[in-house]
Design a protein around this motif. Structure first.
Motif, PDB file in Angstrom:
ATOM      1  N   CYS A 159       0.844  -1.191   0.000  1.00 18.98           N
ATOM      2  CA  CYS A 159       0.000   0.000   0.000  1.00 18.98           C
ATOM      3  C   CYS A 159       0.881   1.243   0.000  1.00 18.98           C
ATOM      4  CB  CYS A 159      -0.900  -0.023   1.237  1.00 18.98           C
ATOM      5  SG  CYS A 159      -1.857   1.491   1.492  1.00 18.98           S
ATOM      6  N   TYR A 160       0.490   2.256  -0.761  1.00 12.40           N
ATOM      7  CA  TYR A 160       1.279   3.485  -0.846  1.00 12.40           C
ATOM      8  C   TYR A 160       1.311   4.234   0.489  1.00 12.40           C
ATOM      9  CZ  TYR A 160       1.039   2.914  -5.926  1.00 12.40           C
ATOM     10  OH  TYR A 160       1.154   2.429  -7.215  1.00 12.40           O
ATOM     11  N   ARG A 161       0.306   4.015   1.327  1.00 10.89           N
ATOM     12  CA  ARG A 161       0.247   4.754   2.590  1.00 10.89           C
ATOM     13  C   ARG A 161       0.857   3.960   3.744  1.00 10.89           C
ATOM     14  NH1 ARG A 161      -5.545   6.384   4.785  1.00 10.89           N
ATOM     15  NH2 ARG A 161      -5.401   8.108   3.282  1.00 10.89           N
ATOM     16  N   CYS A 162       0.350   2.753   4.000  1.00 10.20           N
ATOM     17  CA  CYS A 162       0.773   2.010   5.194  1.00 10.20           C
ATOM     18  C   CYS A 162       1.818   0.944   4.913  1.00 10.20           C
ATOM     19  CB  CYS A 162      -0.436   1.382   5.873  1.00 10.20           C
ATOM     20  SG  CYS A 162      -1.188   0.020   4.938  1.00 10.20           S
ATOM     21  N   ARG A 163       2.069   0.669   3.642  1.00  4.96           N
ATOM     22  CA  ARG A 163       3.050  -0.319   3.181  1.00  4.96           C
ATOM     23  C   ARG A 163       2.632  -1.755   3.467  1.00  4.96           C
ATOM     24  NH1 ARG A 163       4.828   1.950  -0.673  1.00  4.96           N
ATOM     25  NH2 ARG A 163       6.433   0.319  -0.844  1.00  4.96           N
ATOM     26  N   GLN A 164       1.453  -1.962   4.024  1.00  9.56           N
ATOM     27  CA  GLN A 164       0.948  -3.327   4.169  1.00  9.56           C
ATOM     28  C   GLN A 164       0.538  -3.844   2.785  1.00  9.56           C
ATOM     29  OE1 GLN A 164       0.840  -5.218   7.047  1.00  9.56           O
ATOM     30  NE2 GLN A 164       2.034  -3.493   7.886  1.00  9.56           N
ATOM     31  N   VAL A 165       0.807  -5.102   2.543  1.00  9.22           N
ATOM     32  CA  VAL A 165       0.583  -5.665   1.214  1.00  9.22           C
ATOM     33  C   VAL A 165      -0.906  -5.769   0.904  1.00  9.22           C
ATOM     34  CG1 VAL A 165       0.852  -7.720  -0.234  1.00  9.22           C
ATOM     35  CG2 VAL A 165       2.766  -6.915   1.170  1.00  9.22           C
ATOM     36  N   ILE A 166      -1.292  -5.271  -0.278  1.00  7.01           N
ATOM     37  CA  ILE A 166      -2.632  -5.494  -0.814  1.00  7.01           C
ATOM     38  C   ILE A 166      -2.572  -6.778  -1.624  1.00  7.01           C
ATOM     39  CG2 ILE A 166      -4.419  -4.627  -2.375  1.00  7.01           C
ATOM     40  CD1 ILE A 166      -3.374  -1.798  -1.774  1.00  7.01           C
ATOM     41  N   GLU A 167      -3.385  -7.751  -1.276  1.00  6.14           N
ATOM     42  CA  GLU A 167      -3.357  -9.055  -1.958  1.00  6.14           C
ATOM     43  C   GLU A 167      -4.756  -9.414  -2.431  1.00  6.14           C
ATOM     44  OE1 GLU A 167      -1.684 -13.636  -1.363  1.00  6.14           O
ATOM     45  OE2 GLU A 167      -1.609 -12.206   0.296  1.00  6.14           O
ATOM     46  N   LEU A 168      -4.847  -9.752  -3.709  1.00  9.31           N
ATOM     47  CA  LEU A 168      -6.130 -10.095  -4.319  1.00  9.31           C
ATOM     48  C   LEU A 168      -5.940 -11.213  -5.335  1.00  9.31           C
ATOM     49  CD1 LEU A 168      -7.392  -6.486  -5.177  1.00  9.31           C
ATOM     50  CD2 LEU A 168      -8.361  -7.959  -3.401  1.00  9.31           C
ATOM     51  N   PRO A 169      -6.968 -12.019  -5.579  1.00  9.17           N
ATOM     52  CA  PRO A 169      -6.900 -12.941  -6.730  1.00  9.17           C
ATOM     53  C   PRO A 169      -6.731 -12.139  -8.013  1.00  9.17           C
ATOM     54  CG  PRO A 169      -8.754 -13.486  -5.292  1.00  9.17           C
ATOM     55  CD  PRO A 169      -8.235 -12.161  -4.824  1.00  9.17           C
ATOM     56  N   TRP A 170      -5.994 -12.690  -8.972  1.00 10.53           N
ATOM     57  CA  TRP A 170      -5.734 -11.942 -10.209  1.00 10.53           C
ATOM     58  C   TRP A 170      -7.023 -11.560 -10.925  1.00 10.53           C
ATOM     59  CZ3 TRP A 170      -1.683  -9.318 -11.241  1.00 10.53           C
ATOM     60  CH2 TRP A 170      -0.426  -9.706 -10.775  1.00 10.53           C
ATOM     61  N   SER A 171      -7.999 -12.453 -10.930  1.00 11.51           N
ATOM     62  CA  SER A 171      -9.250 -12.143 -11.638  1.00 11.51           C
ATOM     63  C   SER A 171      -9.925 -10.913 -11.036  1.00 11.51           C
ATOM     64  CB  SER A 171     -10.194 -13.348 -11.598  1.00 11.51           C
ATOM     65  OG  SER A 171     -10.441 -13.740 -10.248  1.00 11.51           O
ATOM     66  N   ASN A 172      -9.843 -10.758  -9.711  1.00  8.51           N
ATOM     67  CA  ASN A 172     -10.406  -9.568  -9.056  1.00  8.51           C
ATOM     68  C   ASN A 172      -9.606  -8.324  -9.425  1.00  8.51           C
ATOM     69  OD1 ASN A 172     -12.003 -11.485  -7.867  1.00  8.51           O
ATOM     70  ND2 ASN A 172     -11.669 -10.821  -5.768  1.00  8.51           N
ATOM     71  N   TYR A 173      -8.282  -8.467  -9.398  1.00 11.00           N
ATOM     72  CA  TYR A 173      -7.448  -7.303  -9.710  1.00 11.00           C
ATOM     73  C   TYR A 173      -7.699  -6.818 -11.135  1.00 11.00           C
ATOM     74  CZ  TYR A 173      -3.468  -4.417 -10.959  1.00 11.00           C
ATOM     75  OH  TYR A 173      -2.697  -3.376 -11.420  1.00 11.00           O
ATOM     76  N   TYR A 174      -7.835  -7.739 -12.078  1.00 12.75           N
ATOM     77  CA  TYR A 174      -8.067  -7.333 -13.468  1.00 12.75           C
ATOM     78  C   TYR A 174      -9.319  -6.466 -13.577  1.00 12.75           C
ATOM     79  CZ  TYR A 174      -4.698 -11.056 -14.511  1.00 12.75           C
ATOM     80  OH  TYR A 174      -3.580 -11.853 -14.553  1.00 12.75           O
ATOM     81  N   ASP A 175     -10.379  -6.855 -12.861  1.00  9.53           N
ATOM     82  CA  ASP A 175     -11.608  -6.055 -12.893  1.00  9.53           C
ATOM     83  C   ASP A 175     -11.388  -4.672 -12.286  1.00  9.53           C
ATOM     84  OD1 ASP A 175     -13.010  -8.049 -14.136  1.00  9.53           O
ATOM     85  OD2 ASP A 175     -13.920  -8.834 -12.294  1.00  9.53           O
ATOM     86  N   TYR A 176     -10.646  -4.616 -11.179  1.00 11.59           N
ATOM     87  CA  TYR A 176     -10.339  -3.319 -10.562  1.00 11.59           C
ATOM     88  C   TYR A 176      -9.509  -2.455 -11.504  1.00 11.59           C
ATOM     89  CZ  TYR A 176     -12.028  -4.583  -5.868  1.00 11.59           C
ATOM     90  OH  TYR A 176     -12.809  -4.910  -4.793  1.00 11.59           O
ATOM     91  N   ARG A 177      -8.499  -3.058 -12.137  1.00 10.20           N
ATOM     92  CA  ARG A 177      -7.568  -2.267 -12.963  1.00 10.20           C
ATOM     93  C   ARG A 177      -8.262  -1.644 -14.164  1.00 10.20           C
ATOM     94  NH1 ARG A 177      -5.104   0.992 -14.818  1.00 10.20           N
ATOM     95  NH2 ARG A 177      -2.891   1.149 -15.367  1.00 10.20           N
TER      96      ARG A 177
END
Length: 478
Positions: A159-177
């Motif tokens: 994460c750009y703010r807290c640096r904790q990792v954002i983790e998602l299934p690729w299929s979800n990320y593709y929809d977000y992107r």
């Protein structure tokens, strides 16, 4: 997978001075390898559905990000998807320099040229290379990305703010992107409401405003040099943590900037406009760490590929003509730095090839031309027509002016049908960096204007009407 027009090895020049070359980068061979690289990528893309292409590019962008942070020497030849993302990043010289040298940073990746010859060879990885890849990128990240394996593993980015990792299934990320999904997901930055990728883009700007600052689009002067004094407006605004509606981040900051200008006065107007433009083009809807949206940049290159494949590229004549015209294009920019330069298709191929060596391109254009020449492939069609008309007028006027540089012809060999000789530019515009190469002229025509001969050569090789005459002036035999 097979691909056709640019798959065979290019012929070798009969001697080292036969082909033109510029800056040790823009050579006949490299232009050919560059076209082969484009053909290989778009031929592969055409094997996928539109949705698969989008998913492929979204993962390729993330893989390029990983490549940046793991780039060391000696490094493997990048896989096709990463190489193409690196390539479109290089095609934006201002943003590429800001990202790789000033913001992220990874200067070594900026300094390294795209390995066009190695990509042309397209050799399989050795077992040791594959082992190195897995050690660096993990078992879940395949070297060759395909529509069969691009859903394996998970998307991960701090994460750009807290640096904790954002983790998602690729299929979800593709929809977000691609903006198909804006629902929120749990994250430490917002334990109650969660976040979505509008928030990620907002936090990217927030981070850049507060750290440095390193706001993309504000770090370079118009000539490409690094600013000594950064944008004054950045210190006068505060990061906005709640934006409603979320897709109007630029308007939210515009309102804040306008309020500040009421008190700051006209001395801040340039910086205010620069900052607002940077927010709109580098942050609005762009959650990636890069200052330009590389996925959109890839999409724009599809039209360029369609344009270049419409031309019959006769080896080596077409490439020799392209390099000479690119040299003259740069010379004209040096003479008329305030005009918008619009290259023809063949000039653009040489132009792109030059940018594949970012370090040399950066040094050459700044020191030899007088400024870092940016490459803007997102100009509206109406503006292109206007600028092209003005640029063509400059080209056509130059052939009538004796004060500009000339190509002089020196005969080296003659037959009953042809006269062969070397070209020399006088006066030299880019001393020691440009070799005009050799040319063949039909016997009895050696005294005619070389610009006519060279333009006819391009017409014959491409079977198309030359869209812009060269500034080659009258040739004289010695």
């Amino acid at each position: 997978m097979t691909y056709g027009k640019f798959s065979a090895p290019p012929p070798v020049a009969p001697n080292p001075t036969h082909f033109p070359k510029l800056n040790g980068v823009v050579t006949v061979e490299n232009c050919y390898y560059y076209l082969s690289f484009l053909e290989r990528f778009w031929t592969f893309m055409d094997t996928m559905t539109l949705q698969e292409q989008r998913h492929y590019l979204a993962r390729a962008e993330v893989r390029y990000e990983k490549w940046i942070h793991n780039h060391f020497s000696p490094m493997l030849v990048p896989p096709l998807d990463i190489a193409f993302m690196w390539h479109v990043h290089k095609l934006s010289p201002f943003r590429c320099y800001e990202d790789l040298v000033l913001r992220l940073p990874c200067k070594k990746l900026f300094d390294d040229p795209l390995p066009l010859y190695d990509l042309f060879k397209n050799e399989d990885l050795t077992p040791n290379d594959l082992k190195r890849w897995k050690q660096t990128f993990g078992e879940d990240e395949p070297y060759h990305l395909t529509n069969q394996n691009m859903y394996s593993g998970t998307f991960q980015r701090p994460c750009y703010r807290c640096r904790q990792v954002i983790e998602l299934p690729w299929s979800n990320y593709y929809d977000y992107r691609f903006g198909a999904n804006h629902t929120r997901f749990p994250h430490d930055c917002a334990p109650v409401d969660g976040i979505n990728f509008w928030d990620v883009a907002r936090m990217k700007l927030e981070s850049d405003l507060m750290n440095g600052p390193v706001v993309a689009g504000t770090l370079l002067n118009p000539n490409g040099s690094v600013k000594v004094t950064l944008n004054k407006m950045i210190a006068k605004i505060r990061p906005i943590q709640v934006i409603i509606p979320q897709n109007e981040m630029d308007y939210a900051y515009e309102r804040q900037i306008q309020e500040q200008l009421k008190f700051l006065g006209p001395d801040y107007e340039y910086d205010a406009n620069e900052l607002l433009y940077a927010i709109r083009t580098s942050y609005q809807g762009n959650p990636s760490p890069f200052s330009n949206d590389l996925i959109q940049a890839v999409a724009r290159q599809r039209k360029f590929y369609s344009n270049i494949t419409s031309i019959h590229w006769q080896y080596p004549i077409s490439y020799m003509s392209a390099i000479r015209r690119y040299h003259d294009h740069l010379a004209l920019i040096k003479m008329h730095p305030n005009h918008k330069a619009i290259p023809t298709i063949e000039i653009d191929v040489a132009f792109h090839t030059h940018m594949m060596d970012s370090l040399r391109y950066h040094k050459f254009t700044i020191h030899r031309v007088g400024k870092l020449i940016n490459h803007d492939d997102d100009i509206p069609e109406s503006s292109i027509r206007k600028h092209l008309s003005e640029w063509q007028t400059l080209w056509s006027n130059l052939q009538h002016r004796s004060i500009e540089h000339r190509y002089k012809f020196t005969k080296t060999r003659a037959t009953d049908e042809l006269v062969e000789g070397t070209l020399k530019v006088t006066p030299s515009i880019f001393p020691t960096t440009y070799q005009p190469g050799m040319v063949r002229i039909r016997q009895g025509k050696e005294a005619r204007n070389l610009y006519t001969t060279l333009n006819e050569e391009l017409v014959r090789s491409n079977n198309t009407k030359a869209t812009m005459i060269s500034i080659h002036s009258k040739g004289k035999e010695k």
